[in-house]
Scaffold this motif. Structure first.
Motif, PDB file in Angstrom:
ATOM      1  N   VAL A  29       5.301   2.146  -8.651  1.00 53.39           N
ATOM      2  CA  VAL A  29       4.561   3.380  -8.850  1.00 53.39           C
ATOM      3  C   VAL A  29       3.144   3.193  -8.319  1.00 53.39           C
ATOM      4  CG1 VAL A  29       3.818   5.085 -10.551  1.00 53.39           C
ATOM      5  CG2 VAL A  29       5.923   3.782 -10.932  1.00 53.39           C
ATOM      6  N   CYS A  30       2.694   4.136  -7.519  1.00 57.13           N
ATOM      7  CA  CYS A  30       1.341   4.081  -6.978  1.00 57.13           C
ATOM      8  C   CYS A  30       0.333   4.276  -8.105  1.00 57.13           C
ATOM      9  CB  CYS A  30       1.164   5.155  -5.914  1.00 57.13           C
ATOM     10  SG  CYS A  30      -0.532   5.275  -5.331  1.00 57.13           S
ATOM     11  N   ASP A  31      -0.680   3.416  -8.099  1.00 57.74           N
ATOM     12  CA  ASP A  31      -1.660   3.491  -9.187  1.00 57.74           C
ATOM     13  C   ASP A  31      -2.670   4.614  -8.971  1.00 57.74           C
ATOM     14  OD1 ASP A  31      -2.897   2.351  -7.059  1.00 57.74           O
ATOM     15  OD2 ASP A  31      -3.771   0.675  -8.146  1.00 57.74           O
ATOM     16  N   VAL A  32      -2.614   5.252  -7.821  1.00 56.70           N
ATOM     17  CA  VAL A  32      -3.557   6.336  -7.563  1.00 56.70           C
ATOM     18  C   VAL A  32      -2.873   7.703  -7.639  1.00 56.70           C
ATOM     19  CG1 VAL A  32      -5.116   7.357  -5.866  1.00 56.70           C
ATOM     20  CG2 VAL A  32      -5.077   4.881  -6.197  1.00 56.70           C
ATOM     21  N   CYS A  33      -1.841   7.890  -6.841  1.00 58.03           N
ATOM     22  CA  CYS A  33      -1.241   9.227  -6.780  1.00 58.03           C
ATOM     23  C   CYS A  33       0.049   9.325  -7.577  1.00 58.03           C
ATOM     24  CB  CYS A  33      -1.008   9.644  -5.327  1.00 58.03           C
ATOM     25  SG  CYS A  33       0.325   8.759  -4.513  1.00 58.03           S
ATOM     26  N   GLY A  34       0.552   8.203  -8.030  1.00 57.39           N
ATOM     27  CA  GLY A  34       1.754   8.252  -8.855  1.00 57.39           C
ATOM     28  C   GLY A  34       3.050   8.341  -8.077  1.00 57.39           C
ATOM     29  N   SER A  56       0.828  -1.186   0.000  1.00 57.13           N
ATOM     30  CA  SER A  56       0.000   0.000   0.000  1.00 57.13           C
ATOM     31  C   SER A  56       0.870   1.247   0.000  1.00 57.13           C
ATOM     32  CB  SER A  56      -0.950   0.005   1.193  1.00 57.13           C
ATOM     33  OG  SER A  56      -0.263  -0.317   2.361  1.00 57.13           O
ATOM     34  N   CYS A  57       0.318   2.269  -0.597  1.00 53.88           N
ATOM     35  CA  CYS A  57       1.063   3.492  -0.830  1.00 53.88           C
ATOM     36  C   CYS A  57       1.386   4.213   0.468  1.00 53.88           C
ATOM     37  CB  CYS A  57       0.239   4.403  -1.742  1.00 53.88           C
ATOM     38  SG  CYS A  57       1.068   5.940  -2.132  1.00 53.88           S
ATOM     39  N   ARG A  58       2.525   4.873   0.467  1.00 52.14           N
ATOM     40  CA  ARG A  58       2.919   5.635   1.651  1.00 52.14           C
ATOM     41  C   ARG A  58       2.392   7.055   1.611  1.00 52.14           C
ATOM     42  NH1 ARG A  58       9.309   3.881   1.917  1.00 52.14           N
ATOM     43  NH2 ARG A  58       8.963   1.653   2.022  1.00 52.14           N
ATOM     44  N   GLN A  59       1.919   7.440   0.457  1.00 53.74           N
ATOM     45  CA  GLN A  59       1.506   8.823   0.286  1.00 53.74           C
ATOM     46  C   GLN A  59      -0.005   9.004   0.331  1.00 53.74           C
ATOM     47  OE1 GLN A  59       3.535  11.625  -0.157  1.00 53.74           O
ATOM     48  NE2 GLN A  59       5.188  10.246   0.404  1.00 53.74           N
ATOM     49  N   CYS A  60      -0.721   8.015  -0.096  1.00 51.64           N
ATOM     50  CA  CYS A  60      -2.170   8.135  -0.108  1.00 51.64           C
ATOM     51  C   CYS A  60      -2.775   6.868   0.474  1.00 51.64           C
ATOM     52  CB  CYS A  60      -2.679   8.398  -1.535  1.00 51.64           C
ATOM     53  SG  CYS A  60      -2.504   6.988  -2.644  1.00 51.64           S
ATOM     54  N   PRO A  61      -3.985   6.966   0.995  1.00 50.21           N
ATOM     55  CA  PRO A  61      -4.573   5.811   1.691  1.00 50.21           C
ATOM     56  C   PRO A  61      -5.067   4.716   0.773  1.00 50.21           C
ATOM     57  CG  PRO A  61      -6.077   7.679   1.734  1.00 50.21           C
ATOM     58  CD  PRO A  61      -4.812   8.167   1.089  1.00 50.21           C
ATOM     59  N   GLU A  62      -5.293   5.008  -0.476  1.00 47.51           N
ATOM     60  CA  GLU A  62      -5.965   4.034  -1.324  1.00 47.51           C
ATOM     61  C   GLU A  62      -5.068   3.300  -2.306  1.00 47.51           C
ATOM     62  OE1 GLU A  62      -8.954   6.320  -3.186  1.00 47.51           O
ATOM     63  OE2 GLU A  62      -9.796   6.927  -1.258  1.00 47.51           O
ATOM     64  N   GLY A  63      -3.962   3.920  -2.639  1.00 45.00           N
ATOM     65  CA  GLY A  63      -3.156   3.370  -3.723  1.00 45.00           C
ATOM     66  C   GLY A  63      -2.331   2.172  -3.316  1.00 45.00           C
ATOM     67  N   THR A  64      -1.990   1.401  -4.322  1.00 43.59           N
ATOM     68  CA  THR A  64      -1.004   0.344  -4.119  1.00 43.59           C
ATOM     69  C   THR A  64       0.075   0.496  -5.175  1.00 43.59           C
ATOM     70  OG1 THR A  64      -2.353  -1.119  -5.482  1.00 43.59           O
ATOM     71  CG2 THR A  64      -2.546  -1.368  -3.106  1.00 43.59           C
TER      72      THR A  64
HETATM   73 ZN   LIG Z   1      -0.529   6.744  -3.685  1.00 38.23          ZN
END
Ligand SMILES: [Zn+2]
Length: 109
Positions: A55-60, A21-29
């Motif tokens: 690369v996060c699929d939500v926030c990049g 899971s992404c470190r920058q946003c709650p939803e991305g992986t």
């Molecule tokens: Zn993210």
């Protein structure tokens, strides 16, 4: 905890695992991808394309393994040592292990 680590036979000696899971946003992986990194030191700028990263699929947001960061530093140091002002290159040396596209670059110099 899942233990079915999907270890494919790739030559990426990284400890990064897609699906984190992404470190920058709650939803991305994070998914496996490539990023372009711009390195700068003094007058030297090196653009390195196709750096293996997650690369996060939500926030990049992108994550580089320590190994990649180290190598990028090495690439930058080499460019600085050579007095290069601006260099654009691929992360992987285009030699082996990677399919070469028939790049029809017009080198007229
Ligand atoms: Zn993210």
């Amino acid at each position: 905890m899942e233990t079915d680590v999907d270890q494919r036979d790739e030559h990426m000696g990284t400890s990064l695992t897609p699906g984190q899971s992404c470190r920058q946003c709650p939803e991305g992986t994070y998914e496996k991808g490539g990023v372009t990194e711009t390195l700068e030191r003094g007058d030297t700028v090196v653009v390195v394309k196709d750096v293996p990263a997650l690369v996060c699929d939500v926030c990049g947001n992108s994550l580089l393994a320590a190994e990649e960061v180290e190598r990028l530093q090495h690439i930058l140091e080499q460019a600085v040592a050579q007095g290069i002002e601006l260099q654009s290159r691929y992360y992987q040396p285009v030699r082996e292990g990677k399919e070469q596209k028939a790049a029809s670059a017009s080198e007229s110099e």
